[in-house]
Design an enzyme around this catalytic site. Structure first.
Site, PDB file in Angstrom:
ATOM      1  N   ASP A 168      67.208  -6.338  68.942  1.00 42.12           N
ATOM      2  CA  ASP A 168      68.104  -7.168  68.139  1.00 42.12           C
ATOM      3  C   ASP A 168      69.401  -6.440  67.876  1.00 42.12           C
ATOM      4  O   ASP A 168      69.522  -5.244  68.118  1.00 42.12           O
ATOM      5  CB  ASP A 168      67.436  -7.573  66.815  1.00 42.12           C
ATOM      6  CG  ASP A 168      67.305  -6.409  65.843  1.00 42.12           C
ATOM      7  OD1 ASP A 168      68.297  -6.050  65.182  1.00 42.12           O
ATOM      8  OD2 ASP A 168      66.201  -5.838  65.730  1.00 42.12           O
TER       9      ASP A 168
ATOM     10  N   GLU B 266      72.629  -6.746  64.708  1.00 41.85           N
ATOM     11  CA  GLU B 266      73.069  -7.390  63.474  1.00 41.85           C
ATOM     12  C   GLU B 266      74.586  -7.381  63.317  1.00 41.85           C
ATOM     13  O   GLU B 266      75.129  -8.225  62.607  1.00 41.85           O
ATOM     14  CB  GLU B 266      72.424  -6.645  62.291  1.00 41.85           C
ATOM     15  CG  GLU B 266      72.772  -7.145  60.918  1.00 41.85           C
ATOM     16  CD  GLU B 266      72.144  -6.278  59.841  1.00 41.85           C
ATOM     17  OE1 GLU B 266      71.551  -6.822  58.906  1.00 41.85           O
ATOM     18  OE2 GLU B 266      72.242  -5.034  59.953  1.00 41.85           O
TER      19      GLU B 266
ATOM     20  N   GLU C 223      80.625  -3.846  64.926  1.00 37.80           N
ATOM     21  CA  GLU C 223      80.396  -2.423  65.150  1.00 37.80           C
ATOM     22  C   GLU C 223      80.048  -2.154  66.611  1.00 37.80           C
ATOM     23  O   GLU C 223      80.308  -1.060  67.122  1.00 37.80           O
ATOM     24  CB  GLU C 223      79.312  -1.913  64.210  1.00 37.80           C
ATOM     25  CG  GLU C 223      79.792  -1.843  62.766  1.00 37.80           C
ATOM     26  CD  GLU C 223      78.712  -1.399  61.795  1.00 37.80           C
ATOM     27  OE1 GLU C 223      78.935  -0.414  61.075  1.00 37.80           O
ATOM     28  OE2 GLU C 223      77.640  -2.042  61.752  1.00 37.80           O
TER      29      GLU C 223
ATOM     30  N   HIS D 234      76.444   4.405  64.653  1.00 35.64           N
ATOM     31  CA  HIS D 234      76.594   5.687  63.965  1.00 35.64           C
ATOM     32  C   HIS D 234      77.608   6.584  64.677  1.00 35.64           C
ATOM     33  O   HIS D 234      78.541   7.103  64.060  1.00 35.64           O
ATOM     34  CB  HIS D 234      75.244   6.408  63.898  1.00 35.64           C
ATOM     35  CG  HIS D 234      74.216   5.682  63.103  1.00 35.64           C
ATOM     36  ND1 HIS D 234      73.031   6.259  62.692  1.00 35.64           N
ATOM     37  CD2 HIS D 234      74.159   4.410  62.627  1.00 35.64           C
ATOM     38  CE1 HIS D 234      72.301   5.378  62.011  1.00 35.64           C
ATOM     39  NE2 HIS D 234      72.979   4.257  61.971  1.00 35.64           N
TER      40      HIS D 234
ATOM     41  N   ASP E  21      70.619   2.026  66.333  1.00 35.76           N
ATOM     42  CA  ASP E  21      72.012   1.987  65.868  1.00 35.76           C
ATOM     43  C   ASP E  21      72.881   3.163  66.319  1.00 35.76           C
ATOM     44  O   ASP E  21      73.910   3.428  65.694  1.00 35.76           O
ATOM     45  CB  ASP E  21      72.053   1.929  64.333  1.00 35.76           C
ATOM     46  CG  ASP E  21      71.356   0.716  63.755  1.00 35.76           C
ATOM     47  OD1 ASP E  21      70.955  -0.150  64.527  1.00 35.76           O
ATOM     48  OD2 ASP E  21      71.223   0.647  62.512  1.00 35.76           O
TER      49      ASP E  21
END
Length: 903
Positions: A712, A714, A718, A643, A639
């Protein structure tokens, strides 16, 4: 085929599908190798008994309320919390051709889809957007460019293009100029002991890609699949019916998908998930010398490729090297001094020696016991015809001892016509790829150039497979190489064969005029608000402005902290610029700078560290707590674009409001850009484009965590937020290349998201029984699951693809998609009315997203006198949502010609 299964039986269905496929041939007693060269046929047969399906070749799926996951991280790594908790302080809260089509199979069963590629086929390629733009900007029907061979594949609707650029134009701006090659700031300590070891990585001192498709080869037990699309590869390591130690090749067709239970509330009752069975081991490229002492290494890892190397033992000079790339037309093994063994856990039905498509390359036609046809091309270094025969093991086809040369495997769904396509490229393969790109005015282009190796490379075109979003943007020269061969990919629809050594893709209508103000695809940035709206915005801001931003942003999570900084930056911009009140915004702007300084000074609760093992900047939380899952796995490179994108976005606004702030903070912000989305491949401190996958056209969020279903993502919103943040930081800091790159990334995302993630009624890439979910939920490389890592509420699943609502939202989220999703999910008579949502700040997210298609309803919701600030999540403000909806409202009023453009 049973399409709708109960939650507890996905494994049973997977197994039954395999048995059903095998039922016609379980008692088959022989396999033959026949020669058909020059019309002659002959020879040997070997008796054996088929054992199918292979034991231990399918994973056991575990069922729980969180979904079907394959690692502890996937099941438990994300806490069951909202992704944006309200801070625990007083806010002053008051009030055909193998394509997925709708056509039934020839059997007439409504539960089957046509997946056979016909040798003679005339269908339509998605070579362009369904609308083009006249010189006046009016959408016009488009006519796809003609090709000699046309194929079935989807065309996706796009929005009306935005207005002409209002900012300074660019002329051939390179989008991959180096951001910086400086060392990381000295106040960030270096760690040399990352908890995830580098398994089998050799000859590598440069930064290693952590989020790329091949990462499973150096994680865990090194046997989970790598998804190259259309094939998946995995180290067999003694598993399966063949008990091989080679590289297993698998490809699943549409009719092999496993489906989850159907929703009882969503219109159309879509299935909750679908997945591709793994462990099938259709063909395995191995060697007699491989066995229990064998090792798997990786080398030459780039943003597009890696060399995966199998050796009989450490230190052996004998090897098979597999150059793995996404879209590769063949699975190629480069043998050095080994005796080849081609194996199958599905078993051979027939193998035919089929001549030589070109001097030095020899062809074999293979039919397996599941009736699938494959091709094998052998190119010995010495040019001598090889001799392959079955061994006493009936799963194994064995070649000559001491073989050096290449062996290539490809699945052929298209009979003689498909074989002719593969013949044209046999003997050559892609070793790696490079990317280049440029922006001129509002048009961007990018080119993938493949490094070609093999036999007669000068006269032999390279065969690769392209996705739908590639084909929609190909230039005319690239389109001319498309071929009438398609293979189903695991989660991206069909891939189409293409003979070309490079691909050039064009993205028109870049959002070059997009700034920090609300933005429309039709009218661009809207920075003027009416006096009434300005007063409403300022009234709302009184409850949300605060000089003490640090109290809310000094958290134990880079993700949550970044969201708070981005929130306040957007709030300050709204008051300072849209409401034209710098004096009211000044104290909060100062507080925002002080809060941001804590992170630049590395004084947050878990300071950043530079990981010198994998080369990147990570939270120290994983090292302090000895838990790699802390902060959503940031320490394991999960991520980072999420972030760090929030910090970059906040910096872009601060720097725009106070240019004197930029120089002192530029190195730190650029460090975050380099970590998550580096433009340079020669940076000694960070890998190239860690998150964004320039082949898939979107990012992968998963880092150094082994996963049976691959990488993956989600949250598409973002992902788009990161691209938007890069664009705006580039604009603020004066980095034209970065700004252009952000614009191009947004355009590519817009196309890929509408193809694969945000599913409208006419989506052809995802299974028709899945598209009613509207969003894929978590899209893996091997499955799609309409859920989240933190809960199963519908507003969670849909909303995580909405937040944060930024100017880029209306660009990447097509209005037609937003309207279809709202009507089926969140309208008053829908299955989960937004007005009834009570889960924290999700109600605000839903109504802010509503502004894209119905700004009046959105604005009225946020303006209501009894508004409850708990409807706003901790990463947003009511003030910005009012301005965002009002900006869209002004657009609508202008279109109607009412009241001079005021509300």
């Amino acid at each position: 085929m049973q399409r709708h299964i109960t939650w507890l039986f996905p494994f049973v269905l997977t197994w039954s599908q395999a048995i059903q496929v095998a039922s016609c041939y379980q008692k088959r007693e022989h396999v033959s190798i026949a020669s058909s060269v020059d019309g002659q046929s002959a020879q040997s047969t070997t008796s054996f008994t088929t054992l199918y399906p292979p034991q231990n070749s399918f994973r056991v799926l575990k069922a729980d309320t969180k979904g079907v996951y394959n690692t502890q991280l996937e099941r438990e790594g994300h806490p069951s919390l909202l992704p944006f908790p309200l801070p625990s302080i007083d806010l002053g809260i008051g009030g055909n051709a193998g394509v997925v089509t709708e056509t039934p199979s020839p059997t007439g069963s409504s539960d089957e889809w046509t997946t056979t590629v016909i040798e003679t086929v005339t269908v339509t390629l998605p070579l362009s957007d369904p609308t083009s733009v006249s010189s006046q900007g009016t959408p016009q029907p488009s006519t796809p460019a003609s090709t000699t061979q046309t194929l079935a594949s989807p065309v996706h609707a796009t929005e009306t293009p935005q207005s002409a650029a209002k900012s300074a134009s660019m002329n051939g701006q390179d989008v991959f100029e180096t951001v910086s090659l400086d060392a990381v700031p000295s106040n960030i300590p270096t760690k040399n002991d990352h908890p995830v070891p580098q398994l089998g990585i050799v000859n590598t001192t440069s930064p290693v890609e952590t989020n790329k498709f091949y990462a499973n080869f150096f994680l865990g037990n090194q046997t989970t699949p790598s998804f190259t699309h259309p094939y998946s590869l995995s180290w067999a390591k003694g598993s399966g019916a063949a008990e091989s130690w080679g590289m297993a090749i698998s490809h699943t067709d549409m009719n092999q998908l496993v489906y989850g239970n159907s929703s009882q509330s969503i219109p159309g009752n879509p299935v909750e998930y679908y997945l591709n069975p793994i462990g099938l081991q259709s063909l395995i490229m191995s060697a007699k010398e491989l066995g229990k002492t064998s090792v798997l290494n990786t080398d030459r890892m780039t943003g597009f490729s890696a060399d995966v190397i199998l050796k009989p033992s450490n230190g052996s000079t004998q090897s098979i090297t597999f150059p793995v790339l996404q879209g590769m037309g063949f699975v190629t093994g480069i043998y050095s001094g080994l005796q080849p063994q081609i194996q199958s856990s599905i078993l051979f039905r027939n193998v035919v020696v089929a001549g030589s498509p070109r001097p030095g390359t020899y062809k074999y036609q293979i039919t397996l016991e599941d009736s699938k046809d494959w091709l094998m091309y052998v190119t010995p270094d010495d040019g001598m015809a090889p001799n392959f025969n079955f061994t006493t093991s009936t799963t194994t086809l064995q070649g000559p001892a001491g073989f050096s040369g290449t062996i290539q495997i490809a699945k052929n769904p298209a009979g003689a016509g498909g074989e002719a396509v593969y013949d044209q490229s046999a003997g050559v393969y892609a070793k790696t790829a490079t990317i280049s790109g440029a922006v001129t005015d509002s048009t961007g282009t990018y080119t993938l150039s493949w490094e070609k190796r093999g036999n007669s490379t000068t006269n032999t075109p390279l065969l690769m497979f392209a996705f739908s979003h590639h084909m929609q943007s190909f230039d005319a020269n690239t389109k001319s190489g498309l071929q009438a061969v398609q293979l189903h990919t695991t989660t991206k629809g069909n891939a189409t064969a293409l003979l070309a050594d490079s691909w050039t893709m064009t993205e028109p209508n870049l959002p070059v005029d997009m700034d920090f103000a609300p933005w429309s695809p039709s009218f661009g940035s809207i920075s003027k608000l009416s006096p009434d709206v300005i007063q409403t915005v300022l009234d709302s801001a009184k409850a949300e402005l605060t000089p003490d931003v640090d109290a809310q942003s000094n958290l134990n999570s880079m993700y949550y902290s970044g969201k708070v900084l981005s929130k306040f930056a957007t709030l300050v911009y709204t008051v300072n610029t849209l409401a034209n009140d710098p004096q009211t915004a000044a104290a909060t702007l100062d507080g925002l700078k002080k809060a941001f300084a804590r992170f630049v000074d590395n004084q947050q609760q878990y300071p950043l560290v530079y990981d010198n093992v994998w080369k990147g900047v990570v939270s120290s939380a994983a090292f302090v707590t000895n838990d790699l899952n802390q902060d959503f796995g940031n320490g394991g490179y999960n991520d980072h674009h999420f972030h760090y994108g929030y910090f970059i976005h906040a910096a872009a606004i601060i720097g725009a409001l106070d240019p004197s702030w930029i120089d002192a903070n530029k190195a730190w912000v650029n460090m975050l850009v380099r970590d998550a989305g580096n433009s340079a491949s020669n940076d000694p401190s960070f890998p190239f484009s860690r998150a964004f996958d320039w082949f898939h056209g979107h990012s992968w969020a998963k880092g150094l965590f082994e996963s049976a279903d691959g990488k993956d993502e989600e949250s598409t919103s973002e992902d788009a937020m990161f691209a938007y943040a890069v664009k705006m930081w580039g604009k603020t800091s004066g980095d034209k290349s970065m700004e252009a790159r952000g614009n191009l990334m947004l355009a590519i995302l817009r196309r890929s998201l509408s193809n694969y993630f945000l599913m409208e009624d006419n989506n052809f890439n995802q299974p028709r029984d899945f598209i009613g979910n509207r969003v894929t939920g978590i899209l893996f490389e091997n499955k799609a699951h309409h859920t989240t890592y933190f809960g199963t509420n519908l507003e969670f699943i849909q909303g995580i693809h909405m937040l944060p609502l930024l100017p880029s939202s209306a660009y990447t989220r097509n209005q037609s998609f937003v309207e279809q999703e709202w009507n089926s999910m969140f309208a008053e008579q829908a299955c989960d009315p937004a007005s009834a949502v009570a889960s924290g700040g999700w109600k605000g997210v839903l109504y802010a997203n509503r502004a894209i298609t119905n700004p009046q309803e959105s604005y009225a919701f946020f303006k209501q006198s009894n508004f409850n600030l708990t409807w706003i999540d901790g990463g947003a403000t009511r003030t910005w949502y009012l301005a965002y909806a009002a900006g869209s409202e002004l657009i609508l009023v202008d279109m109607l010609g009412l009241n001079g453009g005021t509300i």
